[in-house]
Motif scaffolding. Structure first.
Motif, PDB file in Angstrom:
ATOM      1  N   GLN A 156      40.718  36.652  44.728  1.00 41.08           N
ATOM      2  CA  GLN A 156      40.808  37.461  43.000  1.00 41.08           C
ATOM      3  C   GLN A 156      40.458  38.516  42.452  1.00 41.08           C
ATOM      4  O   GLN A 156      39.978  38.683  41.453  1.00 41.08           O
ATOM      5  N   ARG A 157      38.797  38.329  42.800  1.00 41.78           N
ATOM      6  CA  ARG A 157      37.822  39.515  42.586  1.00 41.78           C
ATOM      7  C   ARG A 157      38.445  41.111  44.031  1.00 41.78           C
ATOM      8  O   ARG A 157      38.551  40.520  45.105  1.00 41.78           O
ATOM      9  N   GLN A 158      37.349  42.270  43.525  1.00 44.90           N
ATOM     10  CA  GLN A 158      37.943  43.113  44.428  1.00 44.90           C
ATOM     11  C   GLN A 158      36.816  43.586  44.510  1.00 44.90           C
ATOM     12  O   GLN A 158      35.806  43.435  43.368  1.00 44.90           O
ATOM     13  N   ASP A 194      29.026  43.269  42.561  1.00 43.71           N
ATOM     14  CA  ASP A 194      29.550  43.652  43.784  1.00 43.71           C
ATOM     15  C   ASP A 194      31.263  43.362  43.988  1.00 43.71           C
ATOM     16  O   ASP A 194      31.823  44.024  45.025  1.00 43.71           O
ATOM     17  N   THR A 195      31.384  42.646  42.971  1.00 46.64           N
ATOM     18  CA  THR A 195      32.940  42.262  42.899  1.00 46.64           C
ATOM     19  C   THR A 195      33.454  42.636  42.050  1.00 46.64           C
ATOM     20  O   THR A 195      32.656  41.938  40.725  1.00 46.64           O
ATOM     21  N   ILE A 196      34.819  42.952  41.621  1.00 48.79           N
ATOM     22  CA  ILE A 196      35.405  43.081  39.992  1.00 48.79           C
ATOM     23  C   ILE A 196      36.715  42.577  39.953  1.00 48.79           C
ATOM     24  O   ILE A 196      37.116  42.454  40.226  1.00 48.79           O
ATOM     25  N   VAL A 199      39.793  46.645  36.177  1.00 51.23           N
ATOM     26  CA  VAL A 199      38.154  48.051  35.879  1.00 51.23           C
ATOM     27  C   VAL A 199      38.232  47.779  34.383  1.00 51.23           C
ATOM     28  O   VAL A 199      39.298  48.148  33.908  1.00 51.23           O
ATOM     29  N   ASP A 200      37.720  48.097  33.649  1.00 51.15           N
ATOM     30  CA  ASP A 200      37.655  48.711  32.234  1.00 51.15           C
ATOM     31  C   ASP A 200      37.190  49.632  31.901  1.00 51.15           C
ATOM     32  O   ASP A 200      36.804  50.456  32.143  1.00 51.15           O
ATOM     33  N   VAL A 201      38.206  50.812  31.094  1.00 50.66           N
ATOM     34  CA  VAL A 201      37.965  51.596  30.862  1.00 50.66           C
ATOM     35  C   VAL A 201      37.737  52.283  29.262  1.00 50.66           C
ATOM     36  O   VAL A 201      38.902  51.754  28.986  1.00 50.66           O
TER      37      VAL A 201
HETATM   38  P1  DGT Z   1      35.370  40.766  35.168  1.00 53.74           P
HETATM   39  O1  DGT Z   1      36.591  41.793  34.749  1.00 53.74           O
HETATM   40  O2  DGT Z   1      35.573  40.174  35.298  1.00 53.74           O
HETATM   41  O3  DGT Z   1      34.364  40.964  36.214  1.00 53.74           O
HETATM   42  O4  DGT Z   1      33.695  40.546  34.662  1.00 53.74           O
HETATM   43  P2  DGT Z   1      34.015  42.049  33.456  1.00 53.74           P
HETATM   44  O5  DGT Z   1      32.585  41.560  33.030  1.00 53.74           O
HETATM   45  O6  DGT Z   1      33.841  42.863  33.534  1.00 53.74           O
HETATM   46  O7  DGT Z   1      34.923  40.828  32.162  1.00 53.74           O
HETATM   47  P3  DGT Z   1      35.745  41.181  31.383  1.00 53.74           P
HETATM   48  O8  DGT Z   1      36.818  42.560  31.665  1.00 53.74           O
HETATM   49  O9  DGT Z   1      37.074  40.367  30.943  1.00 53.74           O
HETATM   50  O10 DGT Z   1      35.695  41.999  29.530  1.00 53.74           O
HETATM   51  C1  DGT Z   1      35.160  43.335  29.750  1.00 53.74           C
HETATM   52  C2  DGT Z   1      32.962  42.847  28.975  1.00 53.74           C
HETATM   53  O11 DGT Z   1      34.173  42.235  27.556  1.00 53.74           O
HETATM   54  C3  DGT Z   1      32.547  41.850  28.777  1.00 53.74           C
HETATM   55  O12 DGT Z   1      31.378  41.881  29.992  1.00 53.74           O
HETATM   56  C4  DGT Z   1      31.599  41.053  27.836  1.00 53.74           C
HETATM   57  C5  DGT Z   1      34.014  42.290  26.205  1.00 53.74           C
HETATM   58  N1  DGT Z   1      33.984  40.928  26.599  1.00 53.74           N
HETATM   59  C6  DGT Z   1      35.752  40.290  27.127  1.00 53.74           C
HETATM   60  N2  DGT Z   1      36.243  39.490  26.772  1.00 53.74           N
HETATM   61  C7  DGT Z   1      34.896  38.728  25.480  1.00 53.74           C
HETATM   62  C8  DGT Z   1      34.951  38.438  24.401  1.00 53.74           C
HETATM   63  O13 DGT Z   1      36.111  37.037  24.440  1.00 53.74           O
HETATM   64  N3  DGT Z   1      33.734  37.591  24.205  1.00 53.74           N
HETATM   65  C9  DGT Z   1      32.272  38.489  24.509  1.00 53.74           C
HETATM   66  N4  DGT Z   1      31.212  37.985  23.495  1.00 53.74           N
HETATM   67  N5  DGT Z   1      32.699  39.207  25.040  1.00 53.74           N
HETATM   68  C10 DGT Z   1      33.409  39.468  25.803  1.00 53.74           C
END
Ligand code: DGT
Ligand code: CA
Ligand code: CA
Ligand code: ZN
Length: 597
Positions: A156-158, A194-196, A199-201
């Protein structure tokens, strides 16, 4: 660059051949894959412009493999690979992620039990059918059951080391365009997890649609998952990349919000609420004058600087900031908390108390303490590695080839006699080198925690790393590692758990106990910066730092370019709150000598 994609195909080729019992050839495919993945130029350029001859110029890529690469770019597939897939229609990548299951096992289980997926593997193991297959037993079956969940999650994670260069390539693609005012990564990749997951840009621009078009037109994109006016998601080399575009005045707020972690943001928002502030992805607002029925007390839109009506429910109260991330934290009287710390593990309280750690930085690393040469399994001479270290501005360099021992295969491990021979060559290099050269060894920790190189040889070396390379399936290895840490000649415990991210969970270790022993014995714990390892991880570093144990950030480089992996180690150490003073190779050469003595 489609190098990773081609490398993946060749690796699948290798696995399918091996599953059918073919010898030697699989390894040739794997070595070619490795060099194509690391090749600095786009493989498609070579293949399309220069044909098979140009592809075969890459080290370890023979004519047969080169022509398959060209076939792939000409026709979109490799016929022989398609045939192999038809013969063995299994999810090879998923199945071989199970510790102890290699391509040969996959081949046998397909032949005997028609296993093609993780679910089918689990069902066969649960039904006790694997132990019935020739060459398998109850122990293997149990082992498969124990490791199947890890394999499922690993899919699931990279790895950070795969996702981070991709994120940087995405930024490189978008950045030079006039329509993009600002750009940064957010999410877990900005926190250097360490795992992703993806990617958010994040981009600041007044023309979202143009940025979205530019992004979805990127040549690296394999698949556009969705594309709207202000955001889009694509897939590149199997990794999902999310783009969000915001107006420049809200860039800092969005960067703070989308960097996360979610837990960090929740705690921060609660702190804001206590102070009559509202924090969201659009900005930070003073809502203390607002009536409790939710009606706007002050005229919010004037202060919001021309924000459109849409989303104005989020843009209420007096706007205090949002263009800069520092304004978001500043409104709460906090300094900007480094992204690597934003996991809600005490960083907000530390910031409130003025007690954030003085984190290690990349520029403070003075040398690498764990590197290999062609004497063991590295690719370069001692002189070349020392020169590469000098070129990177380091003060010193340590050569630590593998000693012979359990888990080090073939002739990769040096005998005691060979290490003594190496002493002379190191001395010669030292005479000519611009920087200090330390001579050491990466010795091995056996299953009981003994170090398998003789004491008198270890005593003669400048630096000794002891690493576990065998018996890595042990459930409880703390005492084993403590024995190694307490060995009088061991200076550094190398990659303590032996994990390989997404491939091998590594040893089960109580890091609090290990760190106390390491602190008492004055042995450093390594943060191995190889992106396949990142071992210690951030949590383990935190335990080490709290116990007062020293940290060493090393790349374990087997070639000059791998010295540049040091950044992954530095950020992993930062995730563990490591301060400059905690890190032995942030000391100058005399400081390092003092530690080693
Ligand atoms: P990942 O991609 O699973 O390695 O982990 P993140 O932390 O990059 O998570 P991601 O891509 O789902 O969302 C990026 C960031 O956006 C996350 O760290 C916090 C914020 N975010 C996204 N969705 C929500 C939400 O529903 N509520 C809150 N408080 N923050 C959120
Ligand atoms: Ca993410
Ligand atoms: Ca995301
Ligand atoms: Zn090593």
């Amino acid at each position: 660059m489609r190098n990773a994609e081609v490398a993946g195909l060749l690796e699948e080729f290798a696995d399918l051949l091996e599953a059918q019992g073919v010898e030697y050839k699989p390894n040739a495919y794997r070595r070619a894959a490795e060099n194509i993945r690391d090749h600095p130029r786009a493989i498609e350029d070579r293949a399309i412009e220069g044909g098979a001859d140009a592809v075969a110029e890459i080290d370890r890529v023979g004519d047969a493999i080169a022509s398959k690469v060209v076939e792939y770019f000409d026709t979109g597939e490799i016929e022989e690979l398609e045939e192999l897939r038809d013969d063995l229609p299994v999810d090879m990548a998923a199945l071989t992620r199970v510790e102890g299951v290699g391509p040969k096992t996959v081949g046998a289980l397909y032949e005997e039990l028609d296993v093609t997926t993780l679910d089918e593997l689990e069902a066969a193991a649960e039904a006790g059918r694997i132990r019935e297959v020739k060459g398998f037993g109850a122990k293997t079956e149990q082992n498969i059951l124990d490791n199947i969940e890890f394999a499922r999650e690993a899919g699931q994670r990279q790895r950070l080391g795969d996702a981070r260069p991709l994120a940087e390539a995405a930024i490189g693609h978008l950045d030079h365009e006039a329509i993009v005012e600002r750009i940064d990564v957010a999410g877990s990749i900005r926190r250097w997890r360490d795992t992703i997951g993806d990617v958010d840009v994040l981009v600041a621009s007044d023309d979202g649609e143009a940025v979205v078009d530019l992004f979805t037109d990127w040549s690296a994109v394999d698949d556009v998952i969705e594309a709207g006016e202000q955001k889009a998601s694509v897939r590149v080399d199997g990794i999902r990349v999310d783009l969000r575009v915001v107006v420049p005045g809200e860039f800092g707020a969005a960067l703070q919000y989308f960097t996360g972690s979610k837990a960090h943001n929740v705690t921060l928002r609660n702190l804001a609420i206590d102070r009559g502030l509202k924090l969201n992805e659009y900005g930070v607002f003073d809502v203390s004058e607002l009536r409790s029925d939710g009606q706007s007390g002050a005229d919010a839109s004037d202060d919001a600087g021309g924000v459109e009506a849409s989303g104005s429910g989020q843009r209420v109260g007096e706007r205090l900031g949002g263009a800069e991330e520092s304004e978001m934290y500043g409104a709460l009287d906090l300094p900007v908390i480094p992204p690597e710390l934003r996991e809600d593990t005490g960083e907000i309280q530390a910031a409130l108390d003025g007690d954030l750690p003085d984190l290690l930085t990349r520029g403070e690393i003075r040398g690498d303490l764990h590197t290999h040469t062609e004497w063991s399994d590295g690719g370069n001479t001692i002189a070349e590695m020392v020169q590469a270290a000098a070129d990177r501005g380091y003060d010193y360099h340590c050569i630590t080839d593998h000693g012979a021992g359990p888990g080090v295969f073939g002739d990769a491990g040096l005998s005691d006699a060979e290490v003594r021979e190496q002493v002379d060559e190191v001395a010669g290099v030292r005479d000519d080198a611009e920087i200090d050269v330390f001579h050491g060894l990466e010795a091995n920790i056996d299953a009981d925690g003994d170090v398998t190189t003789s004491d008198d040889l270890l005593a003669a070396l400048d630096i000794v790393i002891a690493s576990p390379h065998a018996a890595l399936g042990q459930d409880e290895a703390t005492d084993r590692l403590i024995r190694a840490v307490e060995h009088p000649h061991v200076d550094i415990l190398g990659h303590p758990t032996g994990r390989l991210i997404n491939r091998r969970p590594g040893l089960d270790v109580d890091f609090e106990r290990l760190a106390e022993a390491a602190a008492a014995a004055e042995t450093a714990l390594e943060v191995n910066a190889n992106p396949a390892r990142l071992d210690c991880n951030g949590d383990a570093v935190r335990a080490a730092v709290e116990a007062g144990a020293a940290i060493a950030v090393n790349t374990d480089a087997h070639s000059p370019s791998e010295l540049d992996n040091v950044r992954y180690g530095v950020y992993t150490a930062r995730r563990g709150w490591a301060e400059t003073a905690d890190v032995v190779n942030a000391r100058d050469a005399d400081g390092l000598r003092a530690f080693l003595e």
